[in-house]
Design an enzyme around this catalytic site. Structure first.
Site, mmCIF file in Angstrom:
data_model
loop_
_atom_site.group_PDB
_atom_site.id
_atom_site.type_symbol
_atom_site.label_atom_id
_atom_site.label_comp_id
_atom_site.label_asym_id
_atom_site.label_seq_id
_atom_site.Cartn_x
_atom_site.Cartn_y
_atom_site.Cartn_z
ATOM 1 N N ASP A 1 -0.915 -6.398 0.530
ATOM 2 C CA ASP A 1 0.528 -6.416 0.248
ATOM 3 C C ASP A 1 1.107 -7.825 0.408
ATOM 4 O OD1 ASP A 1 2.947 -5.344 -0.451
ATOM 5 O OD2 ASP A 1 3.367 -4.435 1.497
ATOM 6 N N LEU B 1 -22.912 -3.662 -0.200
ATOM 7 C CA LEU B 1 -21.541 -3.173 0.014
ATOM 8 C C LEU B 1 -21.088 -2.222 -1.098
ATOM 9 C CD1 LEU B 1 -18.728 -3.578 1.530
ATOM 10 C CD2 LEU B 1 -18.264 -5.311 -0.227
ATOM 11 N N HIS C 1 0.482 -12.162 -7.958
ATOM 12 C CA HIS C 1 -0.649 -11.271 -8.254
ATOM 13 C C HIS C 1 -1.873 -12.085 -8.673
ATOM 14 C CE1 HIS C 1 1.940 -7.937 -7.657
ATOM 15 N NE2 HIS C 1 2.641 -8.088 -8.755
#
Ligand code: IPE
Ligand code: IPE
Ligand code: MG
Length: 245
Positions: A19, A130, A36
């Site tokens: 965020d 991962l 962004h």
């Protein structure tokens, strides 16, 4: 900072609410979209750091169901950014042995975005390091509601008995069915809320909040959160004496 991490006590699953892109841009006198764009590098860094440490699951909240209500221009820009990024990053994911997964209502994504993700998921499906889980068009309440509908259907038509519906059964009806619950949640930008993210799954997750906005988050900040987590005592309702015995 990395040396302070005890690799024998790593969280198995770290979830992140990325965020603060918009506020970061504003602080730099730029448009929200700029924020962004600057949010991509931290995704690369944190994925690489998690893979290097040997963390098994990293879930990133990239776009919520509620985010569809943002101005169309911003939503479009985010969709383009997703397509571009996923296309460019697939070879790096393979190089780092990372498998991509998604949760959320991905059918709602524009077809081009949806297809790119499907392709990347397929091309990385054999990787064994991962598991990078992107939450896209995700809402925890909608996920739980969907699970309730599925369970009601199974009870009505599928021979599932009411007494078979236990917590494990409910978990197995969520989109996260093969993913362990998060051990650690990180939220950047100083907001102290969950914003409809993994509500069922985070019943006993350790929460870590930092004021740093997502574009400024990096490997060092990620290590800091893990070190903080390793100083916590997870009691799961028991006494301290019981868990340290
Ligand atoms: C997070 O940053 C990215 C998404 C929700 C897509 P924001 O865009 O929410 O940034 P702020 O919270 O407005 O600063
Ligand atoms: C949560 O951030 C969703 C993502 C990070 C993708 P928001 O910025 O949408 O959350 P609120 O609106 O501040 O709760
Ligand atoms: Mg926000």
């Amino acid at each position: 900072m990395k040396e302070q991490i005890d690799i024998n006590r790593l969280p198995q699953h770290v979830a992140i609410i990325m965020d603060g892109n918009g506020r970061w841009a504003k602080q730099h006198g730029a448009e929200r979209t700029m924020g962004h764009q600057h949010g991509i590098q931290p995704v690369r860094d944190v994925s690489e750091a998690a893979a290097e440490l040997g963390i098994k699951y990293l879930t990133l909240y990239a776009f919520s169901t509620e985010n569809w209500n943002r101005p169309a221009e911003e939503v479009n820009m985010l969709m383009h950014l997703l397509v571009d990024t996923i296309e460019k990053e697939t070879p790096t994911l393979n190089k780092n042995n990372i498998r991509l997964l998604t949760i959320g209502d991905t059918d709602r994504l524009p077809l081009a975005v949806h297809e790119k993700f499907e392709r990347c998921i397929e091309q990385t499906s054999a990787n064994t390091g991962l598991n990078l889980v992107l939450a896209l068009s995700y809402s925890s309440r909608s996920e739980i509601t969907q699970a309730m509908q599925d369970i009601a259907r199974m009870a009505t038509y599928g021979g599932v008995r009411v007494e078979d519906i236990n917590e494990d059964f409910v978990s197995s009806c969520l989109q996260t069915k093969n993913i362990p619950d998060p051990d650690l949640l990180i939220r950047t930008s100083g907001e102290l809320r969950l914003s409809n993210f993994l509500l069922w799954q985070m019943a006993y997750t350790e929460l870590y909040f930092t004021n740093i906005c997502w574009p400024d988050f990096d490997k060092q900040e990620f290590y800091k959160a893990i070190i903080d987590y390793q100083h916590r005592e997870r009691r799961f309702g028991k006494t301290s004496e019981q868990v340290t015995k």
